[in-house]
Design an enzyme around this catalytic site. Structure first.
Site, PDB file in Angstrom:
ATOM      1  CG  ASN A 166      -2.145  18.471 -23.958  1.00 38.09           C
ATOM      2  OD1 ASN A 166      -1.626  18.515 -25.072  1.00 38.09           O
ATOM      3  ND2 ASN A 166      -1.433  18.414 -22.830  1.00 38.09           N
ATOM      4  N   PRO A 167      -3.993  16.206 -26.712  1.00 38.98           N
ATOM      5  CG  PRO A 167      -4.325  16.113 -29.026  1.00 38.98           C
ATOM      6  CD  PRO A 167      -4.406  17.041 -27.848  1.00 38.98           C
ATOM      7  CG  PHE A 189       1.394  13.914 -20.070  1.00 36.76           C
ATOM      8  CD1 PHE A 189       2.435  13.788 -20.983  1.00 36.76           C
ATOM      9  CD2 PHE A 189       0.859  15.179 -19.856  1.00 36.76           C
ATOM     10  CE1 PHE A 189       2.942  14.895 -21.651  1.00 36.76           C
ATOM     11  CE2 PHE A 189       1.356  16.292 -20.523  1.00 36.76           C
ATOM     12  CZ  PHE A 189       2.392  16.147 -21.421  1.00 36.76           C
TER      13      PHE A 189
HETATM   14  C1  LIG Z   1      -0.303  14.666 -23.690  1.00 35.50           C
HETATM   15  S1  LIG Z   1      -1.157  13.627 -22.539  1.00 35.50           S
HETATM   16  C2  LIG Z   1      -2.243  14.879 -21.859  1.00 35.50           C
HETATM   17  C3  LIG Z   1      -2.834  14.516 -20.526  1.00 35.50           C
HETATM   18  C4  LIG Z   1      -3.653  15.660 -19.891  1.00 35.50           C
HETATM   19  N1  LIG Z   1      -4.779  16.006 -20.726  1.00 35.50           N
HETATM   20  C5  LIG Z   1      -2.780  16.864 -19.649  1.00 35.50           C
HETATM   21  O1  LIG Z   1      -2.903  17.841 -20.405  1.00 35.50           O
HETATM   22  O2  LIG Z   1      -1.966  16.841 -18.715  1.00 35.50           O
HETATM   23  C6  LIG Z   1      -2.207  12.701 -23.625  1.00 35.50           C
HETATM   24  C7  LIG Z   1      -3.080  11.633 -22.943  1.00 35.50           C
HETATM   25  O3  LIG Z   1      -3.888  11.010 -23.939  1.00 35.50           O
HETATM   26  C8  LIG Z   1      -3.996   9.615 -23.692  1.00 35.50           C
HETATM   27  N2  LIG Z   1      -4.321   9.009 -24.994  1.00 35.50           N
HETATM   28  C9  LIG Z   1      -3.504   8.749 -26.037  1.00 35.50           C
HETATM   29  N3  LIG Z   1      -4.192   8.308 -27.089  1.00 35.50           N
HETATM   30  C10 LIG Z   1      -5.499   8.303 -26.724  1.00 35.50           C
HETATM   31  C11 LIG Z   1      -6.717   7.975 -27.394  1.00 35.50           C
HETATM   32  N4  LIG Z   1      -6.724   7.570 -28.654  1.00 35.50           N
HETATM   33  N5  LIG Z   1      -7.875   8.087 -26.705  1.00 35.50           N
HETATM   34  C12 LIG Z   1      -7.894   8.504 -25.418  1.00 35.50           C
HETATM   35  N6  LIG Z   1      -6.774   8.829 -24.727  1.00 35.50           N
HETATM   36  C13 LIG Z   1      -5.597   8.736 -25.372  1.00 35.50           C
HETATM   37  C14 LIG Z   1      -2.639   9.258 -23.121  1.00 35.50           C
HETATM   38  O4  LIG Z   1      -2.689   8.070 -22.389  1.00 35.50           O
HETATM   39  C15 LIG Z   1      -2.345  10.497 -22.265  1.00 35.50           C
HETATM   40  O5  LIG Z   1      -2.859  10.333 -20.967  1.00 35.50           O
END
Ligand SMILES: C[S@@+](CC[C@H](N)C(=O)[O-])C[C@H]1O[C@@H](n2cnc3c(N)ncnc32)[C@H](O)[C@@H]1O
Length: 271
Positions: free
Chosen positions: A178-179, A90
């Site tokens: 930030n999910p 991302f």
């Molecule tokens: C919106 S991106 C945010 C990335 C970073 N925190 C940022 O703000 O740039 C969400 C991230 O969560 C990861 N992700 C999605 N579901 C997840 C889960 N259940 N547990 C851990 N990571 C997860 C995705 O692969 C992605 O990298």
């Protein structure tokens, strides 16, 4: 971005027009950014030679096909850090910089911070560099994102591969996240669609991973510890209710710089 020499002005203006015609919203900025990228250190004085012009044209054509600027340059700025990014991870967004402001006061020597859903490591790296001494853990579920996260973490942040729900082994003072939170089926720009699906979509109502993160934070935080998360502007009432249901106190909604309801915080109830 470096100032550009006068000699490249015509090429950049032509590229900006081409990008605008292709629907790129930030056409002038991106045309100039790609010129800086191909010229590197020579940006201030240079004019384009033939090879540089060809390289520039290829990048402008890719941007006109709506490849994200950051995939072309390979980097994304975030607060004081520059992150390596590309397909599979991302691209950090400017609005997430405001989420970091909400947790910095609670970070410093002898504190433990956990970034759930860490992606490139933008939030984790910002905390580690702006509050040296914080023991920062970055948790990421995607195997495709992991090499980018590991590269950016550079030994300053501890990287964990796995889902937020499964992470254990630390008692945290701060959990930040930030999910993914877009509701399935939303129409998105091509640049957003270039982000990994797992980073964008949060189930039918967009809240699936938010619920997972809040439950994980309630488990990981010490009593009195702080949770801060980013969410969709339409989700704030649902997110605040979720925090209250999980036993958080001092539950508060926050706005981003343009006044949209984009963040929520809560404190884990003291025993
Ligand atoms: C919106 S991106 C945010 C990335 C970073 N925190 C940022 O703000 O740039 C969400 C991230 O969560 C990861 N992700 C999605 N579901 C997840 C889960 N259940 N547990 C851990 N990571 C997860 C995705 O692969 C992605 O990298």
């Amino acid at each position: 971005m470096r100032p550009l020499g006068a000699g490249v002005g015509a090429a950049v203006r032509a590229a900006a027009q081409r990008l605008a015609d292709a629907g790129v919203p930030s056409a002038e900025h991106d045309a100039a950014a790609l010129a800086s990228y191909v010229l590197g250190e020579r940006a201030v004085l240079a004019s384009f030679d033939g090879g540089t012009q060809r390289r520039y044209d290829v990048l402008v054509a890719r941007r006109a096909r709506r490849e994200p600027l950051q995939h072309l340059t390979g980097v994304a700025p975030f607060r004081h850090v520059e992150l390596a990014v590309g397909p599979g991870v991302f691209i950090p967004r400017p609005e997430t910089e405001g989420l970091v402001d909400l947790v910095l006061k609670a970070c410093g020597p002898d504190t433990v911070a956990v970034d759930l859903c860490a992606g490139s490591g933008a939030i984790a790296l910002a905390i580690a560099t702006e509050r040296p001494g914080t023991d920062v853990h970055a948790v990421e579920g995607s195997a495709d994102a992991l090499p980018w996260l590991t590269r950016n973490a550079g030994g300053v942040v501890t990287v964990h591969h796995g889902g937020a729900a499964d992470f254990a082994g630390v008692v945290a003072d701060v959990v930040v996240s930030n999910p993914p939170y877009l509701p399935l089926g939303l129409d998105v720009d091509p640049e957003v669609a270039a982000d990994p699906a797992v980073a964008l979509w949060g189930g039918v109502d967009g809240l699936d991973v938010v619920h997972e993160v809040v439950a994980a934070a309630a488990r990981l935080l010490r009593p009195g510890g702080l949770l801060a998360l980013e969410h969709d502007a339409s989700h704030q009432p649902a997110v605040l209710e979720c925090l209250q249901r999980k036993g958080f106190v001092q539950v508060t909604g926050h706005q981003d710089l343009s006044g949209r309801d984009r963040y929520a915080t809560g404190v884990r109830m003291s025993a």
